[in-house]
Scaffold this motif. Structure first.
Motif, mmCIF file in Angstrom:
data_model
loop_
_atom_site.group_PDB
_atom_site.id
_atom_site.type_symbol
_atom_site.label_atom_id
_atom_site.label_comp_id
_atom_site.label_asym_id
_atom_site.label_seq_id
_atom_site.Cartn_x
_atom_site.Cartn_y
_atom_site.Cartn_z
ATOM 1 N N THR A 136 -70.474 1.645 0.181
ATOM 2 C CA THR A 136 -71.011 2.889 -0.352
ATOM 3 C C THR A 136 -70.157 4.077 0.064
ATOM 4 O O THR A 136 -69.822 4.199 1.246
ATOM 5 N N PRO A 151 -77.811 6.725 0.259
ATOM 6 C CA PRO A 151 -77.484 5.539 -0.539
ATOM 7 C C PRO A 151 -78.746 4.872 -1.070
ATOM 8 O O PRO A 151 -79.763 4.798 -0.385
ATOM 9 N N GLY A 156 -72.622 -2.708 -6.294
ATOM 10 C CA GLY A 156 -72.062 -3.185 -5.043
ATOM 11 C C GLY A 156 -71.290 -4.469 -5.159
ATOM 12 O O GLY A 156 -71.838 -5.509 -5.516
ATOM 13 N N THR A 170 -68.972 4.951 -8.967
ATOM 14 C CA THR A 170 -70.185 5.244 -8.220
ATOM 15 C C THR A 170 -70.938 6.346 -8.948
ATOM 16 O O THR A 170 -70.328 7.191 -9.610
ATOM 17 N N THR A 216 -74.994 5.716 -5.456
ATOM 18 C CA THR A 216 -74.996 4.256 -5.556
ATOM 19 C C THR A 216 -73.807 3.666 -4.811
ATOM 20 O O THR A 216 -72.903 4.372 -4.374
ATOM 21 N N ASN A 217 -73.803 2.345 -4.707
ATOM 22 C CA ASN A 217 -72.644 1.634 -4.180
ATOM 23 C C ASN A 217 -71.504 1.690 -5.192
ATOM 24 O O ASN A 217 -71.694 2.010 -6.366
ATOM 25 N N THR A 225 -74.129 1.611 -11.969
ATOM 26 C CA THR A 225 -74.079 2.784 -11.103
ATOM 27 C C THR A 225 -74.870 3.965 -11.673
ATOM 28 O O THR A 225 -74.515 5.124 -11.424
#
Length: 230
Positions: A136, A151, A156, A170, A216-217, A225
């Motif tokens: 992240t 986060p 991810g 992201t 987001t990751n 995302t």
């Protein structure tokens, strides 16, 4: 979890403050250096400087027009051509070097899904191969702790290899509340990790109202995302 988030916020707040302080300090130092040089220059030194100017070499380079990365045009975090061509064998766990923020170029677009959010796309600079092995990004609006994005765990992939045309995404939602509260910002600060010494300050496509932001990751799929609170 509270102590980890507090530590994360503190580190990113310090990094954000450093971005602003660096510009002011650099300007002041340059002004002092110029004054000292002007007062101590000898006639021979001045003549030498004039001779260099006549050669037509100003020493300035044109702007590349890329998004700000908060660092120099040189690769950061060991982002060198030697490591880029070693087949990814250097660095930890056999993955190759980790991506520093100034190894990357960023673009920010405004999206309308989920009430509106910002999509950040990251690519490795020319000649660099690196890995996003921190899932992240660290994201903040301004230098206050209340501007640090939390986060949400969406998307991810770990790690993500960036080289050539490969892109990692992201998503950032600057406001997750339904109230009229919020501070307005025109820039967002992003780093590949909490410890990165050179975060990037990116210009937003519009002014953001910020209140309890989330992020987001990283993911290679932009559809993963879209930031929402689950």
């Amino acid at each position: 979890m509270r102590s980890r988030l507090a530590a994360r916020s503190a580190r990113l707040v310090l990094a954000a403050a450093a971005v602003t302080a660096l510009a002011a300090t650099t300007t002041a130092c340059e002004a002092d250096d110029a004054a000292d040089a002007g007062s101590s220059a000898t006639p021979s030194a001045v003549a030498s400087a004039d001779g260099g100017a006549k050669d037509g070499s100003s020493g300035e380079s044109p702007s590349t027009g890329e998004s700000s990365t908060g660092g120099s045009s040189n690769a950061g975090s060991g982002g060198s051509d030697d490591k880029a061509t070693d087949g990814g064998k250097s660095g930890k766990d056999g993955y190759g070097q980790s991506c520093g923020t100034n190894d990357l170029t960023f673009t920010v677009t405004s999206e309308t899904q989920a009430g509106g959010y910002y999509l950040v796309a990251a690519k490795a600079k020319s000649g660099i191969t690196c890995y996003l092995d921190v899932n992240t990004p660290s994201v903040a609006f301004g230098s206050g702790a209340d501007g640090v994005a939390s986060p949400v765990g969406q998307g991810g992939e770990d790690p993500i290899k960036l080289t050539g045309s490969a892109v990692a995404y992201t998503g950032i939602n600057p406001k997750t509340t339904n109230s009229d509260a919020g501070k307005e910002f025109e820039n967002v600060i992003i780093a590949t990790s909490d410890e990165d010494p050179e975060p990037a300050e990116l210009k937003l496509p519009d002014t953001a109202s910020v209140d309890k932001p989330i992020v987001t990751n990283w993911s290679t799929k932009r559809s993963e995302t879209v930031p929402v609170i689950v």
